[in-house]
Design an enzyme around this catalytic site. Structure first.
Site, mmCIF file in Angstrom:
data_model
loop_
_atom_site.group_PDB
_atom_site.id
_atom_site.type_symbol
_atom_site.label_atom_id
_atom_site.label_comp_id
_atom_site.label_asym_id
_atom_site.label_seq_id
_atom_site.Cartn_x
_atom_site.Cartn_y
_atom_site.Cartn_z
ATOM 1 N N CYS A 198 0.839 -1.203 0.000
ATOM 2 C CA CYS A 198 0.000 0.000 0.000
ATOM 3 C C CYS A 198 0.872 1.252 0.000
ATOM 4 O O CYS A 198 1.754 1.394 0.856
ATOM 5 C CB CYS A 198 -0.909 0.007 1.226
ATOM 6 S SG CYS A 198 -1.865 1.534 1.397
ATOM 7 N N CYS B 121 -1.396 6.214 6.775
ATOM 8 C CA CYS B 121 -2.802 5.940 7.065
ATOM 9 C C CYS B 121 -3.003 5.357 8.462
ATOM 10 O O CYS B 121 -3.811 5.851 9.240
ATOM 11 C CB CYS B 121 -3.359 4.983 6.010
ATOM 12 S SG CYS B 121 -4.952 4.256 6.405
ATOM 13 N N CYS C 184 -3.985 -0.142 8.667
ATOM 14 C CA CYS C 184 -3.364 -1.468 8.789
ATOM 15 C C CYS C 184 -2.092 -1.326 9.618
ATOM 16 O O CYS C 184 -1.442 -0.288 9.600
ATOM 17 C CB CYS C 184 -3.000 -2.037 7.418
ATOM 18 S SG CYS C 184 -4.390 -2.323 6.309
ATOM 19 N N GLN D 95 -20.922 -8.528 9.709
ATOM 20 C CA GLN D 95 -19.478 -8.746 9.715
ATOM 21 C C GLN D 95 -18.840 -8.181 8.447
ATOM 22 O O GLN D 95 -19.398 -8.284 7.354
ATOM 23 C CB GLN D 95 -19.179 -10.247 9.822
ATOM 24 C CG GLN D 95 -19.618 -10.869 11.142
ATOM 25 C CD GLN D 95 -18.669 -10.563 12.289
ATOM 26 O OE1 GLN D 95 -17.643 -9.914 12.111
ATOM 27 N NE2 GLN D 95 -19.004 -11.038 13.476
ATOM 28 N N ASP E 104 -31.095 -6.867 20.583
ATOM 29 C CA ASP E 104 -30.105 -5.858 20.240
ATOM 30 C C ASP E 104 -30.700 -4.504 20.608
ATOM 31 O O ASP E 104 -31.910 -4.318 20.548
ATOM 32 C CB ASP E 104 -29.764 -5.902 18.746
ATOM 33 C CG ASP E 104 -28.414 -5.266 18.442
ATOM 34 O OD1 ASP E 104 -27.493 -6.002 18.046
ATOM 35 O OD2 ASP E 104 -28.264 -4.041 18.600
ATOM 36 N N ASP F 293 -21.445 -11.984 20.689
ATOM 37 C CA ASP F 293 -20.446 -11.423 19.786
ATOM 38 C C ASP F 293 -20.440 -9.920 20.034
ATOM 39 O O ASP F 293 -20.950 -9.141 19.246
ATOM 40 C CB ASP F 293 -20.823 -11.750 18.331
ATOM 41 C CG ASP F 293 -19.732 -11.335 17.342
ATOM 42 O OD1 ASP F 293 -18.653 -10.887 17.802
ATOM 43 O OD2 ASP F 293 -19.960 -11.427 16.131
ATOM 44 N N CYS G 110 -13.706 -9.804 19.504
ATOM 45 C CA CYS G 110 -12.828 -9.089 18.574
ATOM 46 C C CYS G 110 -11.754 -8.306 19.334
ATOM 47 O O CYS G 110 -11.039 -7.504 18.739
ATOM 48 C CB CYS G 110 -13.639 -8.159 17.678
ATOM 49 S SG CYS G 110 -14.566 -6.886 18.571
#
Length: 463
Positions: free
Chosen positions: A82, A88, A91, A295, A345, A393, A420
């Site tokens: 990249c 940025c 990542c 997701q 939710d 989750d 996560c």
């Protein structure tokens, strides 16, 4: 005595340069080394590398530094493909070959358990990370901030610890469809001279371009997040987007006047097309509204859901609660192996989508409610409903303390925790360990090239 102990602590100064050997990766993907018994975090450095660093920030318990030079390079270092990778910050691991990204993500999970729990981590079953065959162009949704550089409209992300907007023409972890849609919108904003929002002056209209693609259907949704209700040149913009991208089936406007880093406001209106787009996961079609959670990596999502299903160990008789259910996709995935599914939710649009998704697939054993898991699970328990399996989750903040207390009261036989965030997972597992035994943890790579680690933990009620 105090003066002696103060002298024994050797101080590191901001701006100081020194050699450092990197021992492992931290939870944010940075290299970790030790200098004068102090932890030093070095973004971009890799385990086994010998680097010369310059200290950028001092904290009471650690120092942060940047690489000045690399004396001994890791054999697993690669050139990031990249062009804006370092500016940025979206990542963190493009400079590490993919196989070793997977092994280090398992280690990040282990570090969190070592730091936040008293478990004998060396004796726990922590499986190898499940990766992707093609770890690029996988994200089905993008949220790019807009700004101006001169007369030019730019769209991208704010750099790490920066108010500088990095213009991203093509993000190589985003699906190509979302990249295309973002650039078409950006060019039309520029062409039609639609005012973009200025973070400094708090003036302007368009704040964020949100794009999502149904990977299996090809349907694209565009959401323009604006600071005010009025969108200048609205009709011309809509016609241009529809003409240039027939794949766009939904154009929405979300109004967010608040001075906040949160993307979405509470009001969403339909500009053109339909309110939802569709995507498919094997035999299941899901309807996705502008704010509905889904997701971001559908290829890995199938693997994630299969791991949840394996951990749930269903026989067809189980009652399941799907907490933080979003649009109900986990419940759909498990429905054939369960006698009853209940989900909840706090976002009412998600529950609306979940009900539609269940009805469309003729899943008659599913019930979805708006509200918190702790509220509904206690109410259902009082009504005589006790789940055999609870699946969660949660967002990165982990499970709400009230939910964990509710789990310990309701005591399902199996508790499946899709996480996560290894740090919040570890803290939550410590609290649950009074009543539950951890059978295993399965890490899974939902976000290649980043430091994020997804995992599925199977917990079983102790006798």
């Amino acid at each position: 005595m105090n003066s002696l102990s103060e002298k024994s602590v050797q101080k590191i100064d901001a701006g100081q340069e020194f050699p450092l050997t990197i021992k492992r990766l931290g939870i944010n993907g940075e290299g970790i080394g030790y200098f004068k018994k102090q932890v030093v975090f070095v973004p971009g450095a890799l385990p086994s590398e010998e680097v010369v660093v310059q200290v950028t920030k001092i904290n009471p318990k650690y120092a942060q530094a940047k690489i000045h030079s690399i004396r001994k390079e890791s054999p697993h270092r690669v050139v990031p493909p990249c062009p804006v990778y370092e500016a940025c910050g979206g990542c963190q691991l493009q400079h590490l070959d993919y196989d070793h990204q997977l092994s280090h993500k398992r280690d990040i999970l282990i570090q969190a358990l070592e730091r936040y729990t008293k478990f004998p981590v060396q004796n726990m079953e922590i499986r190898n990370t499940i990766g992707m065959e093609e770890p690029w162009y996988y994200r089905n949704k993008s949220q790019f901030q807009v700004g101006k550089k001169g007369e030019k409209v730019v769209a991208g992300l704010y750099g790490t610890d920066s108010h500088q907007l990095v213009d991203i023409k093509e993000c190589i972890v985003q699906r190509k469809e979302t990249n295309k849609a973002t650039q078409v919108v950006r060019k039309q904003l520029e062409k039609l001279k639609i005012p973009v929002y200025n973070e400094r002056t708090k003036k302007g209209v368009v704040r964020t371009i949100v794009t999502r693609v149904g990977v299996e259907t090809g349907e694209v949704q565009i959401v323009l997040v604006t600071a005010v209700d009025d969108l200048p040149q609205k009709e011309k913009l809509i016609r241009a987007l529809e003409n240039k991208m027939p794949e766009v089936k939904s154009i929405m406007q979300n109004i967010n006047p608040a001075q906040t880093s949160i993307i979405f406001g509470n009001k969403t209106v339909l500009l053109s097309g339909k309110e939802t787009i569709e995507d498919k996961m094997e035999q299941y079609t899901v309807h996705l509204s502008a704010r509905a959670f889904f997701q971001l990596n559908p290829i890995q999502t199938k693997k994630l859901y299969d791991q949840i299903k394996e951990a749930a160990d269903l026989t067809g008789k189980e009652k399941i609660v799907d907490a933080y259910c979003g649009s109900g996709t986990i419940g759909l995935w498990l429905s054939k192996g369960a006698s009853e599914i209940r989900g909840m939710d706090v976002i009412k649009e998600s529950i609306h989508d979940a009900r539609i998704n269940a009805a469309q697939h003729n899943v008659k054993n599913a019930q979805y409610e708006v509200g918190s898991a702790e509220k509904w699970m206690i109410q259902w328990k009082e009504d005589g409903f006790r789940p055999d399996v609870v699946v969660v989750d949660p967002p990165r903040a982990g499970c709400d303390a009230a939910l964990l207390e509710t789990i310990l009261k309701v005591r399902p036989k199996r508790f499946i925790y899709a996480s996560c965030n290894p740090s919040t997972l570890a803290k939550d597992l410590m609290q649950l360990s009074s009543a539950y035994k951890i059978e295993y943890i399965q890490p899974l790579d939902m976000f290649p090239q980043t430091a994020h680690v997804e995992s599925v933990t199977k917990l079983v009620l102790k006798n």
